[in-house]
Design a protein around this motif. Structure first.
Motif, short mmCIF file in Angstrom:
data_model
loop_
_atom_site.label_atom_id
_atom_site.label_comp_id
_atom_site.label_asym_id
_atom_site.label_seq_id
_atom_site.Cartn_x
_atom_site.Cartn_y
_atom_site.Cartn_z
N HIS A 37 2.56 1.63 -3.41
CA HIS A 37 1.42 2.03 -4.55
C HIS A 37 1.07 3.54 -4.29
N ARG A 38 1.10 4.04 -3.13
CA ARG A 38 0.59 5.38 -2.93
C ARG A 38 1.69 6.39 -3.32
N LEU A 39 3.23 5.87 -3.15
CA LEU A 39 4.07 6.86 -3.49
C LEU A 39 4.76 6.54 -4.82
N SER A 55 0.84 -1.30 0.01
CA SER A 55 -0.02 -0.07 0.08
C SER A 55 0.90 1.29 -0.12
N GLU A 56 2.09 1.39 0.72
CA GLU A 56 2.85 2.29 0.84
C GLU A 56 3.54 2.67 -0.73
N PHE A 80 -3.92 -0.12 -8.15
CA PHE A 80 -3.86 -1.10 -7.33
C PHE A 80 -3.98 -2.35 -7.53
#
Length: 171
Positions: free
Chosen positions: A72-74, A69-70, A80
């Protein structure tokens, strides 16, 4: 050369089963053999396709599942779902060839299943798919090919009256 052999095999099978009127239900073994050939050709390719280099690089920097998740977010430029798909395969196998192989299995099995259920001239349909879209779906646009395969499943669900499942897949 392998591409030409598969093309010739499809032509021979379409002449034998589709043009000569042989019963298609007797063509189960050749049909499954062609499906396996399509899967292996796409799944075991080595850097064929312009996007493959980008996918291989992105696979190499993909993190563990715990950091997905980190990441993918950054850092990710993909949605996703694709990141999770690749990350799961990487955590199980650790080699990009398995991403290609599993994607080829998903796409080609669904397309073969769709063709078998929706046409009487299956080998002509496969010949058209091979000439027109096989290389694009399996070697260029891997992510979009999964979306096309899900679209085929949605169409089949809608035609059988499963509108809730159709909407679920579409969304």
């Amino acid at each position: 050369m392998v591409y030409l052999i598969i093309l010739l095999a499809l032509i021979v099978l379409s002449i034998n089963y589709d043009f000569r009127g042989n019963l298609v239900y007797k063509a189960n073994k050749p049909y499954m053999f062609m499906c396996i050939c399509f899967i292996l050709l796409a799944g075991l390719r080595f850097f064929v396709g312009s996007d493959t280099h980008n996918y291989v690089y992105d696979f190499s920097v993909m993190p563990d599942l715990s950091k997905l998740s980190e990441f993918h977010r950054l850092n990710s430029r993909y949605q996703f779902g694709w990141d999770a798909y690749v990350c799961i395969i990487k955590s199980i196998f650790g080699n990009f060839v398995f991403v290609q192989l599993i994607t080829a299995i998903i796409v080609n099995v669904i397309i073969f299943w769709f063709v078998r259920r929706n046409t009487t001239n299956v080998f002509i349909a496969l010949l058209c798919y091979y000439i027109l879209n096989y290389f694009e779906y399996n070697m260029e646009i891997m992510r979009e090919a999964i979306a096309v395969a899900l679209g085929l499943i949605a169409i089949m669900l809608y035609s059988k009256g499963y509108k809730k499942y159709f909407l679920l897949i579409v969304f």
